[in-house]
Design an enzyme around this catalytic site. Structure first.
Site, mmCIF file in Angstrom:
data_model
loop_
_atom_site.group_PDB
_atom_site.id
_atom_site.type_symbol
_atom_site.label_atom_id
_atom_site.label_comp_id
_atom_site.label_asym_id
_atom_site.label_seq_id
_atom_site.Cartn_x
_atom_site.Cartn_y
_atom_site.Cartn_z
ATOM 1 N N GLY A 105 0.822 -1.199 0.000
ATOM 2 C CA GLY A 105 0.000 0.000 0.000
ATOM 3 C C GLY A 105 0.858 1.252 0.000
ATOM 4 O O GLY A 105 2.015 1.243 -0.451
ATOM 5 N N ARG A 106 0.308 2.338 0.529
ATOM 6 C CA ARG A 106 1.042 3.604 0.557
ATOM 7 C C ARG A 106 1.982 3.714 1.752
ATOM 8 O O ARG A 106 2.960 4.472 1.717
ATOM 9 C CB ARG A 106 0.045 4.770 0.607
ATOM 10 C CG ARG A 106 -0.858 4.876 -0.616
ATOM 11 C CD ARG A 106 -0.086 5.233 -1.861
ATOM 12 N NE ARG A 106 0.576 6.499 -1.749
ATOM 13 C CZ ARG A 106 -0.014 7.678 -1.999
ATOM 14 N NH1 ARG A 106 -1.286 7.712 -2.378
ATOM 15 N NH2 ARG A 106 0.654 8.800 -1.883
ATOM 16 N N GLU A 136 6.121 3.676 1.873
ATOM 17 C CA GLU A 136 6.928 4.778 1.344
ATOM 18 C C GLU A 136 7.360 5.757 2.428
ATOM 19 O O GLU A 136 8.383 6.428 2.295
ATOM 20 C CB GLU A 136 6.170 5.507 0.229
ATOM 21 C CG GLU A 136 4.925 6.228 0.647
ATOM 22 C CD GLU A 136 4.108 6.740 -0.526
ATOM 23 O OE1 GLU A 136 3.455 7.786 -0.365
ATOM 24 O OE2 GLU A 136 4.107 6.115 -1.603
ATOM 25 N N CYS A 191 4.038 -6.629 -2.278
ATOM 26 C CA CYS A 191 3.775 -5.411 -3.030
ATOM 27 C C CYS A 191 4.805 -4.317 -2.692
ATOM 28 O O CYS A 191 6.001 -4.521 -2.850
ATOM 29 C CB CYS A 191 2.344 -4.952 -2.744
ATOM 30 S SG CYS A 191 1.649 -3.820 -3.962
ATOM 31 N N HIS A 192 4.352 -3.149 -2.205
ATOM 32 C CA HIS A 192 5.258 -2.054 -1.863
ATOM 33 C C HIS A 192 6.000 -2.289 -0.542
ATOM 34 O O HIS A 192 6.863 -1.486 -0.172
ATOM 35 C CB HIS A 192 4.486 -0.734 -1.781
ATOM 36 C CG HIS A 192 4.042 -0.212 -3.106
ATOM 37 N ND1 HIS A 192 2.984 -0.747 -3.800
ATOM 38 C CD2 HIS A 192 4.516 0.808 -3.867
ATOM 39 C CE1 HIS A 192 2.810 -0.084 -4.931
ATOM 40 N NE2 HIS A 192 3.727 0.863 -5.008
ATOM 41 N N TYR A 246 5.675 -5.385 -6.168
ATOM 42 C CA TYR A 246 4.965 -4.656 -7.205
ATOM 43 C C TYR A 246 6.009 -4.163 -8.195
ATOM 44 O O TYR A 246 7.062 -3.670 -7.803
ATOM 45 C CB TYR A 246 4.180 -3.494 -6.607
ATOM 46 C CG TYR A 246 3.402 -2.717 -7.642
ATOM 47 C CD1 TYR A 246 2.373 -3.326 -8.351
ATOM 48 C CD2 TYR A 246 3.710 -1.396 -7.926
ATOM 49 C CE1 TYR A 246 1.673 -2.631 -9.315
ATOM 50 C CE2 TYR A 246 3.005 -0.686 -8.893
ATOM 51 C CZ TYR A 246 1.984 -1.312 -9.585
ATOM 52 O OH TYR A 246 1.296 -0.624 -10.555
#
Length: 215
Positions: free
Chosen positions: A92-93, A96, A122-123, A142
């Site tokens: 997800g976000r 980061e 993923c992330h 990802y």
């Protein structure tokens, strides 16, 4: 003697991908694991916001508001892998900005130093890359995170979204369609087996996940 089930740490934050935090959390609980989900600057009972990432034919994923997720432990009380048998990093976000937190990175490094099972999806690989733990490993993520994995010294594998890549104590997957493949491997690393009662008997048969299509 009662069985001792693994205890798993999950590190997440606001706008973690909805499926990627809820599905592993509920799956691990189903198999008897204890699961602590934590987030920097938050305590047990606090909520984090989630985002739903979907693949709808655009050049990248779409993003929609997801559910709230209630944290189950205090982040500030955790400084290492002590007391835990495995680590799970959703995507997800949130990765980061979580990768900018020194305590997050130190916790991640401690799991790798102890060679304990780690799953990232993923992330979530952005956190592992920032922690410097991917060198010499094979992994997937990802696809937009692939260059980060390569720059961190990993061999990046481009695999279908429903697949997983295993490299020693690390299992990774590109996105939430890979939950069955990745969680199956993660549970194997944790030593979780399935006991199936044979019909008409009192005996039990230990089934290997690779043979029993249960996820």
């Amino acid at each position: 003697m009662a069985p001792v089930f693994p205890k798993i740490l999950v590190i997440a934050g606001d706008y973690v991908e909805d499926y990627e935090v809820m599905v592993p959390y509920q799956t691990l609980l189903t198999f008897g694991c204890a699961v602590d989900v934590v987030s920097p600057n938050k305590a047990k009972g606090d909520k984090i916001l989630t985002a739903v990432h979907d693949f709808e034919g655009a050049q990248t994923y779409s993003e929609k508001r997801g559910h709230n997720f209630v944290l189950t432990a205090d982040f500030d009380k955790i400084t290492s892998s002590n007391g835990y048998d495995g680590l799970y990093i959703p995507g997800g976000r949130s990765p980061e900005y979580l990768r900018l937190n020194p305590q997050v990175l130190n916790i991640v490094r401690s799991f790798f130093d102890a060679k304990k099972p780690v799953a990232a999806i993923c992330h979530g690989l952005q956190i592992l890359a920032a922690a410097g733990v991917l060198k010499g490993k094979e992994c997937t993520a990802y696809e937009a995170c692939g260059p980060e994995c390569t720059l961190a010294g990993a061999t990046y594998k481009c695999v279908p979204a429903d697949q997983a890549v295993v490299s020693k104590n690390l299992v990774t997957s590109p996105a939430w369609p890979g939950h069955p493949a990745m969680l199956k491997e993660f549970l194997k690393m944790l030593g979780v087996a399935v006991a199936v009662k044979k019909p008409g008997t009192e005996g039990r048969i230990e089934c290997d996940f690779a043979m029993a299509n249960i996820l």
